[in-house]
Structure formats: structure tokens, C-alpha cells
Design an enzyme around this catalytic site. Structure first.
Site, PDB file in Angstrom:
ATOM      1  N   HIS A   1       1.725   5.925   2.875  1.00  0.00           N
ATOM      2  CA  HIS A   1       3.152   5.895   2.524  1.00  0.00           C
ATOM      3  C   HIS A   1       3.553   7.177   1.811  1.00  0.00           C
ATOM      4  CE1 HIS A   1       2.429   3.593  -1.558  1.00  0.00           C
ATOM      5  NE2 HIS A   1       2.430   4.879  -1.769  1.00  0.00           N
TER       6      HIS A   1
ATOM      7  N   GLU B   1       6.640   2.611   3.662  1.00  0.00           N
ATOM      8  CA  GLU B   1       5.354   1.998   3.985  1.00  0.00           C
ATOM      9  C   GLU B   1       5.116   2.045   5.494  1.00  0.00           C
ATOM     10  OE1 GLU B   1       3.338   1.284   1.705  1.00  0.00           O
ATOM     11  OE2 GLU B   1       4.096  -0.027   0.145  1.00  0.00           O
TER      12      GLU B   1
ATOM     13  N   ASP C   1      11.824   7.193  -5.568  1.00  0.00           N
ATOM     14  CA  ASP C   1      11.729   5.742  -5.412  1.00  0.00           C
ATOM     15  C   ASP C   1      11.721   5.026  -6.765  1.00  0.00           C
ATOM     16  OD1 ASP C   1       9.211   6.666  -6.105  1.00  0.00           O
ATOM     17  OD2 ASP C   1       8.236   6.040  -4.258  1.00  0.00           O
TER      18      ASP C   1
ATOM     19  N   ASN D   1      -2.412   4.124   2.170  1.00  0.00           N
ATOM     20  CA  ASN D   1      -2.031   3.656   3.508  1.00  0.00           C
ATOM     21  C   ASN D   1      -1.103   4.648   4.212  1.00  0.00           C
ATOM     22  OD1 ASN D   1       0.314   3.380   2.073  1.00  0.00           O
ATOM     23  ND2 ASN D   1       0.589   1.200   2.441  1.00  0.00           N
TER      24      ASN D   1
END
Ligand code: F6R
Length: 252
Positions: free
Chosen positions: A149, A154, A76, A147
Site C-alpha cells: 500500500h 490498499e 492519510d 502489502n
């Protein structure tokens, strides 16, 4: 989606875990290179892999591995961001890994945060095509967000998502902002390999250290497969290993 078992390895601390994992990663890569010409790998950025990179560099210096036949695909990158920006994942990977090893530049495929909007879709597709043309990813190493991800997939990301531009969640933005230097604004978007891209890899390792990760590790392991916790998609893959320290594994 059939549920598979995730292998879990727990170590006393992240330094020991990184050292042992680096050694086994190098062995795995060398085994792959004994069987075929190239090995395709993808590694994460962030805090989690820093010791791992240092250990890999040490093993390279000891001639336990050469990167000449290894292709790298990055997981990413922020969007938009310049490659020379010290906060970019591009800069990070060159600084922390590539400038210390013998991986040819032509073997390195980076998601490009400098492109114009109109060129992003074709950039992401050609990234996917390149992986496919070279025979697919052999090894994917991941970190995990608080969270859930993986990469910048996400909560809400779909199992079939491929490499694309995404919005960074508020939760991730606030964590990343605290790590950006000099109050520089964090880009609100990113380019990321998709969940499908990650799951197409032969072997997946997810690393997580520290108490901050213990709740999401617990949720990932105990929850059903859900788009609300993208890391749970890893349960649909048949070769996933979680490498944890005693703090991140506290609740499992
Ligand atoms: C970074 C990436 C992210 C991180 C995750 C954990 O390339 O893909 O998913 O792995 O946000 O970040 P750290 O390691 O900083 O806790």
C-alpha cells in the site's frame, strides 16, 4: 499504462539515508521556491520518516529552509479518530514535525478523521480542489506497507482513485495494531489521498527501511503493474525515486 524506470538509491542504513535525503529534499524545495511562490509537499507518517523529520528540523534550525511558503497536504488519516488522539496522524505530524518548524497553520491541510459520514465526500473533494487550485503537488514522499500500500491505498485500489474513505486491510490492521499503544482498537477505516492524487505530483520519493520491507520492494520492482500491489502504479510516473537501506534492498 506505459512502464517507466524507477530510480533506486541504496544507503548503508536508514539514518544515513534519511540525512542525505533530508538535505536533497531541502535543496529541491528551495529550488522550487526560487522558481515559484509556493511549494506543495506531502509527507507520510509511520516509522519510516521519523529520522527524516528530525533531520529536516535540524536543517530548519540551521536556517537552511523556511516553511513560510510551503503548503502541506497530508497523505492519510484513520477514520474515525479525534485530532487529539495520540494515535492519529494529525497528532503525530504536529508532535514530530509541525510544532518544531515555521510552517503557518493556514498552510497545513489535514484529512479530517472526525467528520460525519455524510460530510466525507465533500471534504475529500475540497482537499483535491485545494491542491489543484494551488497548482498541484510538487513533492510527494511515501512509505510502503508490507502489502504494497501507498498512503492507505490498499491492494485492489484503482489507478484512477482520488482522495476518499477506504477500508484498512486485515494485513495492515494487524501490523498497525501491534504499534497502537495500550491495546487501543485501531479504526478499521481511513481517509487517504488516491493513487491518482499521488501520481499527479511532479516528483515522488518512496522510502523503505529494514528486512521487513525487502519482499515488497522486490515485488514492487519486479512485478508488472497491478492493483494487487498499489506501489507498482508508481511505474507509470516519470519521476519516482526509491530511497532504500541495505536491508530493504536485499532482494533486488
Ligand atoms: C502512513 C502511510 C503508510 C505508511 C506505511 C509504512 O502515512 O501512508 O502508507 O507509509 O504503512 O508504514 P511504516 O513506515 O510505519 O512502516
Amino acid at each position: 499504462m506505459a512502464k517507466k524506470e524507477i530510480r533506486i538509491k541504496i544507503y548503508p542504513d536508514s539514518k544515513i539515508a534519511s540525512k542525505i535525503f533530508a538535505e536533497s529534499l531541502v535543496d529541491e524545495i528551495n529550488e522550487i521556491l526560487n522558481k515559484k511562490k509556493y511549494c506543495l509537499i506531502s509527507l507520510p507518517t509511520g516509522n519510516t520518516p521519523i529520522d527524516l523529520f528530525n533531520e529536516i528540523i535540524e536543517l530548519y534550525k540551521k536556517k537552511k529552509i523556511t516553511f513560510k511558503n510551503i503548503y502541506f497536504f497530508n497523505l492519510d488519516e484513520f477514520y474515525p479518530i479525534s485530532k487529539d488522539d495520540a494515535q492519529s496522524y494529525n497528532y503525530y505530524l504536529y508532535e514530530k514535525l509541525f510544532s518544531h518548524i515555521d510552517m503557518p497553520k493556514k498552510n497545513i491541510s489535514m484529512l479530517n478523521g472526525t467528520l460525519k459520514e455524510k460530510d466525507i465526500t465533500s471534504h475529500c473533494l475540497s482537499f483535491e480542489n485545494k491542491i489543484e487550485k494551488l497548482g498541484g503537488l510538487d513533492i510527494q514522499v511515501l512509505g510502503i506497507g508490507q502489502n504494497g500500500h501507498i498512503g492507505f491505498n490498499e491492494p485492489g485500489s484503482l489507478r484512477d482513485s482520488i482522495t476518499r474513505k477506504v477500508k484498512i486491510s486485515d494485513n495492515s490492521l494487524s501490523i498497525i495494531s501491534s504499534e497502537f499503544k495500550d491495546n487501543v482498537k485501531v479504526p478499521r477505516e481511513a481517509l487517504t489521498m488516491g493513487v491518482k492524487t499521488i501520481l499527479s505530483c511532479d516528483k515522488i520519493f518512496l522510502l523503505a527501511w529494514g528486512k521487513n520491507k525487502s519482499t515488497i520492494i522486490e515485488k514492487t520492482i519486479k512485478s508488472k503493474i497491478t492493483k494487487n500491489i498499489p506501489a507498482t502504479y508508481l511505474k507509470t510516473h516519470n519521476d519516482v525515486t526509491f530511497i532504500l537501506d541495505k536491508h530493504s534492498s536485499l532482494k533486488i
